[in-house]
Design a protein around this motif. Structure first.
Motif, mmCIF file in Angstrom:
data_model
loop_
_atom_site.group_PDB
_atom_site.id
_atom_site.type_symbol
_atom_site.label_atom_id
_atom_site.label_comp_id
_atom_site.label_asym_id
_atom_site.label_seq_id
_atom_site.Cartn_x
_atom_site.Cartn_y
_atom_site.Cartn_z
ATOM 1 N N LEU A 88 44.686 50.916 15.604
ATOM 2 C CA LEU A 88 44.751 49.568 16.176
ATOM 3 C C LEU A 88 43.661 48.668 15.583
ATOM 4 O O LEU A 88 43.872 47.475 15.350
ATOM 5 N N GLY A 89 42.475 49.231 15.347
ATOM 6 C CA GLY A 89 41.330 48.465 14.835
ATOM 7 C C GLY A 89 41.591 47.777 13.506
ATOM 8 O O GLY A 89 40.892 46.826 13.140
ATOM 9 N N GLU A 90 42.628 48.256 12.777
ATOM 10 C CA GLU A 90 42.960 47.615 11.505
ATOM 11 C C GLU A 90 43.393 46.154 11.722
ATOM 12 O O GLU A 90 43.113 45.289 10.895
ATOM 13 N N PHE A 91 44.046 45.877 12.855
ATOM 14 C CA PHE A 91 44.450 44.494 13.168
ATOM 15 C C PHE A 91 43.213 43.634 13.425
ATOM 16 O O PHE A 91 43.161 42.484 12.996
ATOM 17 N N SER A 92 42.224 44.184 14.121
ATOM 18 C CA SER A 92 40.963 43.457 14.358
ATOM 19 C C SER A 92 40.290 43.149 13.020
ATOM 20 O O SER A 92 39.805 42.030 12.796
ATOM 21 N N VAL A 221 39.886 44.986 2.432
ATOM 22 C CA VAL A 221 40.192 45.717 3.672
ATOM 23 C C VAL A 221 40.592 47.132 3.263
ATOM 24 O O VAL A 221 41.525 47.311 2.477
ATOM 25 N N TYR A 222 39.866 48.118 3.767
ATOM 26 C CA TYR A 222 40.205 49.520 3.482
ATOM 27 C C TYR A 222 41.211 49.948 4.545
ATOM 28 O O TYR A 222 40.884 50.042 5.720
ATOM 29 N N GLN A 223 42.450 50.198 4.122
ATOM 30 C CA GLN A 223 43.516 50.449 5.095
ATOM 31 C C GLN A 223 43.732 51.934 5.370
ATOM 32 O O GLN A 223 43.526 52.787 4.498
ATOM 33 N N ASN A 224 44.157 52.233 6.596
ATOM 34 C CA ASN A 224 44.303 53.614 7.070
ATOM 35 C C ASN A 224 45.230 54.467 6.212
ATOM 36 O O ASN A 224 44.975 55.649 5.976
ATOM 37 N N VAL A 225 46.335 53.864 5.763
ATOM 38 C CA VAL A 225 47.391 54.631 5.101
ATOM 39 C C VAL A 225 46.963 55.150 3.732
ATOM 40 O O VAL A 225 47.277 56.269 3.353
ATOM 41 N N ALA A 246 52.292 57.151 9.704
ATOM 42 C CA ALA A 246 51.447 57.855 8.728
ATOM 43 C C ALA A 246 50.086 58.195 9.337
ATOM 44 O O ALA A 246 49.672 57.577 10.319
ATOM 45 N N PRO A 247 49.375 59.168 8.764
ATOM 46 C CA PRO A 247 48.059 59.521 9.316
ATOM 47 C C PRO A 247 46.995 58.459 9.048
ATOM 48 O O PRO A 247 47.079 57.713 8.069
ATOM 49 N N VAL A 248 46.006 58.419 9.936
ATOM 50 C CA VAL A 248 44.830 57.570 9.755
ATOM 51 C C VAL A 248 43.827 58.361 8.904
ATOM 52 O O VAL A 248 43.265 59.349 9.363
ATOM 53 N N LYS A 249 43.614 57.902 7.681
ATOM 54 C CA LYS A 249 42.709 58.630 6.765
ATOM 55 C C LYS A 249 41.286 58.070 6.909
ATOM 56 O O LYS A 249 40.775 57.406 6.004
ATOM 57 N N TRP A 250 40.680 58.344 8.043
ATOM 58 C CA TRP A 250 39.364 57.734 8.307
ATOM 59 C C TRP A 250 38.249 58.382 7.493
ATOM 60 O O TRP A 250 37.393 57.689 6.935
#
Length: 295
Positions: A88-92, A221-225, A246-250
């Protein structure tokens, strides 16, 4: 280089954002606009609701988004060199970096929350945290099970969240415990986020994202996917749609941000989870958090 990171679902707490509302006229105006956009007084739930009230997905996701974005907007100095958000934080992160307007970001977050809630109700599914095993061991066990169960969140080395059918996750937890996991613990969530179970939500959100205007962000922006730095609006949109299943690649995201020159990480929004995860990826990294107005 300054990296700013934004938390996801689970970071909420009763009373969140109240100090922002009371201390900043800009934040107050945007909170009131949010109540209009959502069609209910989310401020009442955030400021005075219980932990259970805040747990509803349709409340949790916009609440965390609002807390994070309004904190970023009221900072005296906010000049990120790179940003990322967990799920969700990706939208922020996208709103904070100028890729999305506040109004469009909130509208998409609310549509996402409702679509995910609906997808959770179609078929029972769940998630579990696995601690103390290598990623590849968890992946191998998941793929050996004759049920839908996948790696969903690569949070930090030795901590991975799996997602899938109730039976699949139960089987995986049992096998992973036998493989030596320190913990294989089911999570109190409504469904299997970041798995094929979210396909109906992905399709629903894809249409909304496609019809929304995205701009080039002020920083990568470093995106999760992909865990990679992205600046192209079309690419951002595609990754945002793919993110639901898809997984969150944190772990990989933090490593790539450090490789890209990040010297400090600041978490903006409720909680301190991401600061802890960054430290587990690289203990020497400088971390801090902004959770309240004026920090």
């Amino acid at each position: 280089m300054k990296a700013y990171v934004f938390p996801g679902q689970g970071a909420q707490y009763p009373g969140m954002g109240k100090d922002l509302f009371e201390s900043s006229s800009e934040a107050k105006a945007l909170f009131e606009k949010a109540n209009e956009i959502l069609g209910f007084a989310i401020t009442d739930i955030m400021f005075d609701g219980s932990a259970d009230d805040l747990k509803q997905t349709k409340v949790t996701q916009p609440a965390i988004f609002l807390h994070s974005v309004l904190l970023a907007k009221t900072l005296k100095e906010f000049s990120p060199d790179m940003v990322a958000g967990h799920s969700l934080g990706e939208f922020s992160a996208l709103v904070a970096s100028g890729a999305l307007t506040f109004e469009d970001g909130l509208t998409l977050v609310f549509k996402r929350a409702l679509a995910m809630q609906k997808a959770c109700e179609v078929e029972p599914s769940t998630m579990a945290a696995i601690v103390g095993l290598e990623d590849n061991v968890v992946e191998e066990v998941c793929s050996s099970i004759d049920e839908v169960v996948v790696a969903a969140n690569y949070n930090c080395p030795g901590q991975l969240v799996i997602s899938g059918s109730v039976e699949g996750v139960d089987k995986a937890c049992q096998l992973l415990a036998e493989k030596g996991a320190k913990r294989a613990l089911k999570l109190p969530v409504g469904g299997a986020f970041h798995s094929p179970f979210m396909e109906p939500a992905r399709e629903e959100l894809a249409a909304a994202i496609e019809s929304t205007k995205f701009s080039a962000p002020v920083c990568p922006v470093y995106q999760n996917v992909t865990a990679e730095a992205v600046s192209d609006p079309e690419e951002i949109k595609q990754n945002l749609v793919a993110q639901l299943t898809a997984p969150v690649k944190w772990t990989q995201t933090v490593r790539n941000m450090i490789a890209g020159g990040a010297t400090s990480f600041t978490e903006i929004g409720p909680g301190k989870v991401l600061q802890g995860l960054v430290k587990k990826v690289d203990r020497s990294m400088e971390t801090s958090g902004i959770d309240r107005f004026g920090e």
